[in-house]
Design an enzyme around this catalytic site. Structure first.
Site, PDB file in Angstrom:
ATOM      1  N   HIS A 248       9.369   1.868  -5.257  1.00 10.70           N
ATOM      2  CA  HIS A 248       8.149   2.195  -6.009  1.00 10.70           C
ATOM      3  C   HIS A 248       8.251   3.472  -6.819  1.00 10.70           C
ATOM      4  O   HIS A 248       7.238   3.916  -7.361  1.00 10.70           O
ATOM      5  CB  HIS A 248       6.954   2.326  -5.071  1.00 10.70           C
ATOM      6  CG  HIS A 248       6.550   1.046  -4.416  1.00 10.70           C
ATOM      7  ND1 HIS A 248       5.612   0.200  -4.955  1.00 10.70           N
ATOM      8  CD2 HIS A 248       6.979   0.471  -3.284  1.00 10.70           C
ATOM      9  CE1 HIS A 248       5.473  -0.847  -4.153  1.00 10.70           C
ATOM     10  NE2 HIS A 248       6.293  -0.703  -3.136  1.00 10.70           N
TER      11      HIS A 248
ATOM     12  N   LYS B 112       1.752  12.446 -14.187  1.00  7.86           N
ATOM     13  CA  LYS B 112       0.643  11.598 -14.665  1.00  7.86           C
ATOM     14  C   LYS B 112      -0.145  12.299 -15.776  1.00  7.86           C
ATOM     15  O   LYS B 112      -0.966  11.700 -16.447  1.00  7.86           O
ATOM     16  CB  LYS B 112      -0.275  11.216 -13.506  1.00  7.86           C
ATOM     17  CG  LYS B 112       0.431  10.366 -12.440  1.00  7.86           C
ATOM     18  CD  LYS B 112      -0.546   9.996 -11.326  1.00  7.86           C
ATOM     19  CE  LYS B 112       0.123   9.311 -10.140  1.00  7.86           C
ATOM     20  NZ  LYS B 112       0.320   7.856 -10.318  1.00  7.86           N
TER      21      LYS B 112
HETATM   22  C1  26W Z   1       6.082  11.046   1.014  1.00  9.27           C
HETATM   23  C2  26W Z   1       7.017  10.031   0.620  1.00  9.27           C
HETATM   24  C3  26W Z   1       6.459   9.066  -0.324  1.00  9.27           C
HETATM   25  C4  26W Z   1       7.183   8.728  -1.410  1.00  9.27           C
HETATM   26  C5  26W Z   1       6.716   7.793  -2.258  1.00  9.27           C
HETATM   27  C6  26W Z   1       5.255   8.466  -0.096  1.00  9.27           C
HETATM   28  C7  26W Z   1       4.776   7.512  -0.942  1.00  9.27           C
HETATM   29  C8  26W Z   1       5.515   7.180  -2.030  1.00  9.27           C
HETATM   30  C9  26W Z   1       5.024   6.097  -2.935  1.00  9.27           C
HETATM   31  C10 26W Z   1       6.218   5.375  -3.498  1.00  9.27           C
HETATM   32  C11 26W Z   1       4.103   6.565  -3.971  1.00  9.27           C
HETATM   33  C12 26W Z   1       3.410   5.455  -4.688  1.00  9.27           C
HETATM   34  O1  26W Z   1       2.337   5.065  -4.319  1.00  9.27           O
HETATM   35  N1  26W Z   1       3.997   4.941  -5.773  1.00  9.27           N
HETATM   36  C13 26W Z   1       3.280   4.078  -6.679  1.00  9.27           C
HETATM   37  O2  26W Z   1       3.435   2.730  -6.318  1.00  9.27           O
HETATM   38  C14 26W Z   1       2.617   1.892  -7.118  1.00  9.27           C
HETATM   39  C15 26W Z   1       2.735   0.477  -6.604  1.00  9.27           C
HETATM   40  O3  26W Z   1       3.973  -0.063  -6.914  1.00  9.27           O
HETATM   41  C16 26W Z   1       3.005   2.000  -8.574  1.00  9.27           C
HETATM   42  O4  26W Z   1       2.103   1.240  -9.330  1.00  9.27           O
HETATM   43  C17 26W Z   1       2.958   3.461  -9.034  1.00  9.27           C
HETATM   44  O5  26W Z   1       3.453   3.574 -10.340  1.00  9.27           O
HETATM   45  C18 26W Z   1       3.777   4.322  -8.085  1.00  9.27           C
HETATM   46  O6  26W Z   1       3.638   5.700  -8.406  1.00  9.27           O
END
Ligand code: 26W
Length: 822
Positions: A363, A560
């Site tokens: 993601h 963002k």
């Molecule tokens: C703390 C570690 C961590 C790292 C990344 C926690 C959570 C994340 C996620 C990947 C963050 C996240 O929510 N990413 C989003 O995922 C959405 C669903 O696919 C996308 O639409 C967004 O662009 C993306 O930022």
């Protein structure tokens, strides 16, 4: 007999009986003394009964058919409120409304007392909730597996415009949706030692892991109901309980505190959701959370498989395990442990099964978001898993060495162990090599994945990289959030679009139909009035609902670029001050979103928004020409109010940085026009809604990469833009921070010197696009046509389409209703 099977005229009275029974016998309240909370609980329990019955009915057929199931492992499920979505799916809204009205209670009031289940940070968590909804609606047998956090994402309040975090208490009044299953609990071990591991890495045999501490994973099932109640699935959330609640020996010796410590430690695992997205904190407790929920889920999957199929070698024919990002990536090592240590399979056989069963969604490309765990910590908490990871790595590197291009640098980069500093386990690498498919979440993101994070791995591992552009649950984001619009659409093109979202395209024909346009516009106006009321209550700002509502709602992050939006707000303000009598298009800038508590820059951006709001909203020279509001405590329920009221959707991330975005889809579906960069799913949205119905600006991902390489300072762009110069001067002079002139100096310094997010470089083009928005808005026929075409042409972005693609291309699950994707 379920309420669903009754004749229409019987339903309402059956609902009424059930609510009363739950109220009186379940909650011990008389009709007279019942509070709104009580009515909510009794109504929710009534709905849950119906859902549970459905689930019990469909389950045996899944079993008999020996159907393959999807197991969606996600450390976050941002489900929000359930009552209304369950009633909508069951088509019981009217009956429940009527039944409650008979008791003198309003469903709308009852609906609002349900706490938001905020078991997620943002996009990734909400995606998991949308996918579970869609899998259920299209008939994919699935389990969602996650964590039952006692405290979801913090509540946000402002003090002097600064964000403050408060604990979130969604379970305070209990959770009527969940069913606990004491007979399906699992013991999850941590720490300890390993015996019997062989030295021979070629064909490693089983080992015996003896953990030092053990925590019980308790089972909390939330039934999920599909459209019109045809299918049902389960969201299984794990809670934590100590194996020995009060260590009796310690207790008997009078050490009460010592006796309780095990309990406290165990329960800590599921106590709180980590509020960071994108920057892993690397704490031990987080690793424990990740292993805890992954291990409990795998134990449950394997138990079910052995009960129903009985042959562990057939696992991949019956189970498709999807890892939602790397948080459950430890599943690769845990499944190997189960197969080799517990079921006695050979290493090679186990590896084949593991890779055939697991797939993984990435993601984010941000390097700082890629999870890594220090080897020392990992080995202390999961000694056997660390061994297994080293063994996987041994085979992985051995295979890679056979390639002639595999020099030391290459091996260094693809290793599961990062040796550039203190050794660390690379979780994305582990997930990649253990999966048959890896997917990105938009076309651009997937291309960039191939070119960047997985470029080297792609040369040696057989994993297939595919794209699965995200989707959203229309049932929540249109029908439920915007019922008036859903009704207008149903009255116009029929309600088939509810089960087949592609039918929304039939709406194109009405984009210039005067009567339809007028009704569409009126509904927007009503939604804006409803939002204005919420804003007045929350922020004490009076909004003019005829102004353009310009909305940016998402987590606060530099990439963002909320800051770009705010710089433009300042520029607009300065323009109005220059020429107070010039005719400008009235605009309300609405922002909402949370900053990670430790992310100082993001918190400063919130403060900036609130500082600008204070100055602009109280300047009599501005009046209704410009208003700025930052609505506190963004969550799913607030999104449901903001999205249907938006005229303009801000999707302005630095190109190449937003993996997909899903808020962009929700806003466009509800008819907001997008101002956006060529980033994430914006690109595909623009392709589908038509370039003429989308306000494009900014550099492309390639241009961003180039500028980054050349290290072009933001100051260059400022020199070329008088407007931006004035904005920066105003900010720097303390115009918005008279109590602290220097408050924004660090932010300005960043913009001028390094500007990693290209805010300055994109500013002028953003300004140009915004003025195009103004011009377009002055032509109502053109505006509403574009808006309606957005709604119609977002059809493809339904999560029904997305999960069908996963089912066809990744999970290999045949579908009973293939759907007709256009
Ligand atoms: C703390 C570690 C961590 C790292 C990344 C926690 C959570 C994340 C996620 C990947 C963050 C996240 O929510 N990413 C989003 O995922 C959405 C669903 O696919 C996308 O639409 C967004 O662009 C993306 O930022």
């Amino acid at each position: 007999m379920s309420i669903l099977d009754l004749r229409p005229e019987q339903k309402s009275s059956a609902v009424k009986d059930s609510i009363e029974r739950h109220l009186v016998l379940g909650l011990g309240k008389s009709l007279k003394e019942a509070t709104l909370q009580d009515w909510y609980r009794a109504t929710a329990l009534t709905a849950r009964d119906v859902v549970t019955r459905r689930w019990l009915n469909v389950r045996p057929s899944n079993k008999e058919l020996g159907k393959k199931r999807v197991y969606y492992l996600s450390i976050e499920f941002l489900i929000g409120r359930l009552l209304f979505s369950v009633l909508t799916s069951l088509d019981l809204v009217d009956e429940v409304r009527e039944a409650l009205a008979d008791f003198g209670v309003s469903l709308d009031d009852v609906r609002k007392v349900e706490p938001d289940a905020a078991l997620g940070n943002g996009g990734l968590g909400r995606l998991a909730a949308c996918y579970l909804d869609s899998m259920t609606s299209v008939g994919i047998p699935a389990y969602g597996y996650g964590i039952r956090y006692e405290h979801g994402l913090f509540a946000q309040r402002f003090r002097d415009g600064w964000q403050e975090e408060y604990p979130e208490l969604w379970l305070k009044t209990g959770n009527p949706w969940e069913l606990t299953r004491p007979e399906k609990e699992y013991e999850i071990g941590f720490g300890g030692s390993v015996e019997g591991a062989e030295d021979n890495p070629e064909n490693p045999g089983p080992a015996v892991w003896t953990p030092t501490d053990t925590v019980i994973a308790t089972t909390h099932d939330v039934p999920v109901i599909g459209w019109r109640g045809e299918h049902a699935n389960i969201l299984r959330l794990w809670g934590a309980r100590p194996i020995d609640p009060i260590r009796l020996s310690a207790f008997n010796e009078g050490d009460y505190v010592g006796a309780m410590s095990a309990k406290i430690q165990a329960e800590a695992i599921t106590r709180i959701l980590y509020p960071n997205d994108h920057t892993p904190q690397g704490q031990e407790l987080r690793l424990r959370q990740e292993y805890f929920f992954t291990a409990a889920s795998l134990a449950d999957i394997v138990r079910r498989h052995m009960e129903q199929v009985g042959d562990i070698r057939k696992l991949s024919a019956f189970a498709a395990i999807q890892l939602n990002d790397t948080h459950p990536a430890i599943a690769v090592a845990e499944l190997m442990r189960i197969l080799v240590d517990l079921h006695g399979l050979s290493w090679h056989e186990a590896w084949t099964i593991t890779r055939e069963t697991i797939s993984f969604t990435n993601h984010t490309l941000l390097p700082e978001a890629l999870e890594k765990w220090p080897v020392a910590l990992f080995g202390r908490i999961l000694p056997r898993h660390l061994q297994i990871i080293y063994l996987i790595n041994w085979h992985h590197l051995k295979n890679a060495r056979t390639k002639d291009f595999a020099d030391d640098g290459f091996l260094f980069r693809i290793s599961l162990i990062d040796e550039s500093g203190d050794k660390a386990v690379r979780m994305a690498h582990l997930a990649y090599v253990g999966s048959h498919h890896v997917n990105g979440v938009s076309q651009l993101h997937t291309e960039l994945l191939k070119e960047t994070v997985f470029q080297d791995l792609a040369k040696v591992a057989p994993t297939v990289i595919v794209n699965k552009t995200n989707g959203i649950a229309f049932r929540r984001w249109l029908h439920e959030a915007n019922p008036a619009l859903a009704k207008l659409i149903a009255d116009t093109i029929g309600d088939a679009f509810m089960s087949d979202p592609t039918r929304l395209l039939d709406l194109e024909r009405y984009a210039t139909d005067a009567s339809f346009v007028a009704q569409f516009e009126k509904i927007r106006q009503q939604n804006k009035t409803a939002l204005a009321k919420v804003v007045r209550e929350a922020s004490n700002v009076q909004l003019d609902a005829s102004a353009l509502f310009d909305v940016q709602i998402k987590r606060i992050h530099e990439y963002k670029r909320q800051c770009l939006n705010l710089l433009e707000a300042i520029a607009c303000y300065l323009d109005i001050k220059d020429e107070p009598h010039r005719d400008v298009l009235p605009r309300v800038k609405i922002l909402s979103g949370k900053a990670a508590p430790g992310y100082a820059r993001a918190k400063l951006i919130i403060k900036l928004a609130n500082d600008i709001a204070r100055v602009v909203n109280n300047d009599p020279a501005v009046g209704d020409k410009l208003k700025v509001v930052f609505v506190p405590n963004y969550n799913v329920s607030l999104a449901e109010v903001l999205i249907p009221a938006a005229d303009l959707s801000e999707q302005i991330s630095t190109a190449g940085m937003e993996a997909s975005g899903t808020g962009n889809m929700k806003l466009a579906l509800n008819g907001a026009l997008t101002i956006g960069t060529l980033d994430g799913a914006n690109i595909e949205i623009r392709e589908r809604v038509g370039a003429e119905n989308f306000f494009l600006f900014g550099m492309t991902a390639d241009q961003v990469a180039e500028k980054k390489q050349d290290r072009v300072p933001g100051g260059d762009a400022v020199q070329h833009s008088q407007r931006l110069q004035r904005v920066i001067e105003a900010l720097s002079s303390g115009l918005f921070s008279p109590d602290d002139d220097s408050r924004y100096h660090p932010l300005i310094a960043d913009l001028l010197v390094f500007d990693p997010y290209m805010t300055c470089l994109d500013f002028e083009d953003y300004w140009r696009a915004q003025r195009e928005v103004d011009a377009h808005r002055r032509n109502p026929a053109a505006w509403w046509k574009a808006s309606i075409l957005n709604t119609a042409r977002m059809a493809w972005f339904s999560s029904d389409r997305a999960v069908r693609e996963y089912a066809d291309d990744i999970w290999r699950i045949p579908l009973s209703h293939p759907g007709n994707d256009r």
